[in-house]
Design an enzyme around this catalytic site. Structure first.
Site, PDB file in Angstrom:
ATOM      1  N   SER A 210       0.834  -1.199   0.000  1.00  0.00           N
ATOM      2  CA  SER A 210       0.000   0.000   0.000  1.00  0.00           C
ATOM      3  C   SER A 210       0.876   1.259   0.000  1.00  0.00           C
ATOM      4  O   SER A 210       1.710   1.421  -0.884  1.00  0.00           O
ATOM      5  CB  SER A 210      -0.955  -0.054   1.202  1.00  0.00           C
ATOM      6  OG  SER A 210      -2.018   0.851   1.069  1.00  0.00           O
ATOM      7  N   ASP A 434      -8.919  -4.071  -6.176  1.00  0.00           N
ATOM      8  CA  ASP A 434      -8.393  -3.546  -4.918  1.00  0.00           C
ATOM      9  C   ASP A 434      -9.169  -2.276  -4.556  1.00  0.00           C
ATOM     10  O   ASP A 434      -9.237  -1.340  -5.348  1.00  0.00           O
ATOM     11  CB  ASP A 434      -6.900  -3.220  -5.083  1.00  0.00           C
ATOM     12  CG  ASP A 434      -6.208  -2.896  -3.766  1.00  0.00           C
ATOM     13  OD1 ASP A 434      -6.775  -2.122  -2.967  1.00  0.00           O
ATOM     14  OD2 ASP A 434      -5.097  -3.406  -3.544  1.00  0.00           O
ATOM     15  N   HIS A 462      -7.412  -5.960  -0.698  1.00  0.00           N
ATOM     16  CA  HIS A 462      -6.294  -5.031  -0.763  1.00  0.00           C
ATOM     17  C   HIS A 462      -4.964  -5.784  -0.705  1.00  0.00           C
ATOM     18  O   HIS A 462      -4.726  -6.558   0.219  1.00  0.00           O
ATOM     19  CB  HIS A 462      -6.398  -4.053   0.406  1.00  0.00           C
ATOM     20  CG  HIS A 462      -5.374  -2.973   0.404  1.00  0.00           C
ATOM     21  ND1 HIS A 462      -4.923  -2.363  -0.747  1.00  0.00           N
ATOM     22  CD2 HIS A 462      -4.704  -2.367   1.430  1.00  0.00           C
ATOM     23  CE1 HIS A 462      -4.039  -1.442  -0.440  1.00  0.00           C
ATOM     24  NE2 HIS A 462      -3.874  -1.428   0.876  1.00  0.00           N
TER      25      HIS A 462
END
Length: 492
Positions: A210, A434, A462
């Site tokens: 991320s 995602d 995710h």
């Protein structure tokens, strides 16, 4: 899209082997920073096969002889000490996620082959958690900030939301004013190179998730020759503006919610037998809670903002979809406890308060990294665009940036493509549905990096590594263990 088959030397990325962790420094040391690269931290036992240490870094890299701050790190020792490759640094994202806690969960987040061959280090980046932390609000103030109306319908609600944004910004300035200008991603990336030198690896092996992909890409931009085996999973595209990112993320949540609704309908769940019926009930819950908050835990009400957080959080993992169904059913029945529990899990709030400072750090880092909205007037001018892109989530992503309009520190950088010219292959992983880092961002980052290669995971949730896809896991681990990057983009 540019890619390379493997490390130039075909072997470990400049990392030392052997039965014990080498003592740094290794690799080039920037002038004036010798004392930091040469330090030998005391690693003390802090769990089974784990050691923790505190590392000193400059508060301001332009003044290395000035004040210092601390970074807290946790090392999980490689199980195969003789065949050890080196160190794998890991970051869970955020900004604000605790790498110390991430490393403590290494047995769940990494494959056993990586745990055998690498010392794994997670650290709390500057401003985060157990490192020198950003401090802004107490629990009561933060509760009020998080619960504030994120889609204001009139001037009174806009004023109230802006007041909460000012309270956050003022609190950060009052309690952490000296630190605030120095918590940006570039400074955090410089810290990584100090850590790399200290452990004795000539090049950096890294897995970032991320926001950790932006941190890793920024490192590659600053230190391309020091890049070893780097994997960026759930990518952020550094060339995108804050507006582009917010709109794309709102659409990403829509895409993920569509997938949930489709799955729910196919199972003939309690929310309906068609996708549109399921989505209509979610929308009703969100819309109704704007005027009529739900009862929560007896002390806190479940406002519309809490409902939205409670809906968004389960979209990060398909395993949480049953909890989302239960929470929406309860919410439509006038009960908000399940939604509050999901929102609390998202914001890491317990019965005794917030477990960490991630809800403050995310603003402290984002507001200094990139230009964002600068005034209420600008937010108003952009609202139609956000609502057109995502009627459901657009306003929340727009008005959620209002703290940056009040921030005491000006942004230090601008959106730009990161090429990292001269770096070894950098593997980017993107998941097609995602919710938090839309797939297009991974495509963008992999294309911008001179040595980028893309692994596409067709799926939900995710990030892609350790998400139940053997194709992704195999490609990532082959690269980290053997230095063999895919010769071209692959789809899993």
């Amino acid at each position: 899209m540019a890619s390379r088959a493997q490390d130039a030397d075909g072997g470990p990325s400049g990392s030392s082997t052997g039965g014990s962790t080498p003592k740094g420094p290794a690799g080039p040391i920037p002038a004036g920073l010798e004392q930091f690269y040469n330090q030998q931290p005391t690693w003390e036992r802090c769990g089974s096969n784990q050691q923790c240490a505190t590392i000193k870094v400059p508060l301001d890299y332009s003044k290395p002889a000035g004040k210092t701050i601390e970074l807290r790190a946790r090392k999980v020792l490689a199980r195969d000490r003789v065949g050890r490759i080196g160190t794998l640094f890991i970051n869970p994202g955020g900004p604000g996620g605790s790498g110390v806690e991430f490393a403590a969960s290494a047995g769940f987040v990494l494959g056993s082959s990586l745990l055998r061959k690498f010392d794994v280090i997670g650290w709390d980046p500057r401003g985060v958690g157990q490192s020198t932390p950003v401090k802004c609000l107490d629990t009561e103030q933060l509760d009020k900030f998080i619960a504030a109306d994120g889609s204001p319908d009139n001037e009174a609600e806009i004023t109230e939301l802006n007041d909460e944004a000012k309270t956050l910004a003022d609190g950060c300035e009052q309690r952490s004013g000296e630190l605030l200008p120095h918590v940006g991603t570039k400074d955090a990336a410089r810290d990584i190179d100090v850590l790399r030198g200290i452990v004795g690896d000539a090049q950096l092996n890294y897995l970032g998730m991320s926001y950790g992909t932006f941190l890793g890409a920024t490192y590659a931009e600053l230190f391309p020759k020091n890049v070893g085996r780097v994997v960026l999973d759930g990518a952020v595209d550094p060339a995108k503006s804050s507006e582009e990112n917010n709109i794309a993320q709102a659409k990403g949540f829509d895409t993920a919610l569509d997938a949930f609704a489709e799955d729910c309908a196919q199972r003939q769940c309690r929310l309906g037998s068609s996708k549109d019926e399921v989505l209509a009930k979610v929308d009703k819950l969100i819309n109704d809670s704007d005027a009529t908050p739900l009862p929560g835990d007896g002390d806190r009400k479940v406002t519309q903002a809490i409902v939205v957080l409670g809906v968004i959080y389960p979209l990060y993992s398909q395993e949480l979809w049953p909890r989302l169904e239960d929470a929406v059913v309860d919410g439509l029945d006038g009960k908000g406890a399940r939604l509050l529990a999901l929102a609390d899990q998202y914001t890491e709030r317990t019965s005794s308060g917030y477990e960490n400072n991630q809800n403050e750090v995310i603003y402290a880092v984002n507001c200094v990294d990139r230009p964002d909205i600068t005034s209420v007037a600008q937010a108003k001018s952009q609202e139609a665009k956000y609502k057109a892109a995502s009627p459901r989530f657009g306003s929340f992503l727009l008005w959620g940036s209002l703290a940056c309009a009040n921030w005491p520190v000006k942004p230090e950088d601008k959106p730009h493509a990161i090429k990292a010219a001269g770096a070894k292959p950098i593997v980017v992983v993107g998941t097609t549905r995602d919710p938090a880092t839309p797939y297009d961002w991974a495509v963008g980052l992999a294309g911008e990096l001179e040595s980028g290669v893309l692994i596409t995971r067709d799926g939900d949730g995710h990030t892609g590594y350790k998400a139940g896809n053997p194709c992704v896991d195999g490609a990532v681990e082959t690269y980290l263990l053997q230095g063999l990057a895919p010769t071209a983009d692959i789809k899993c």
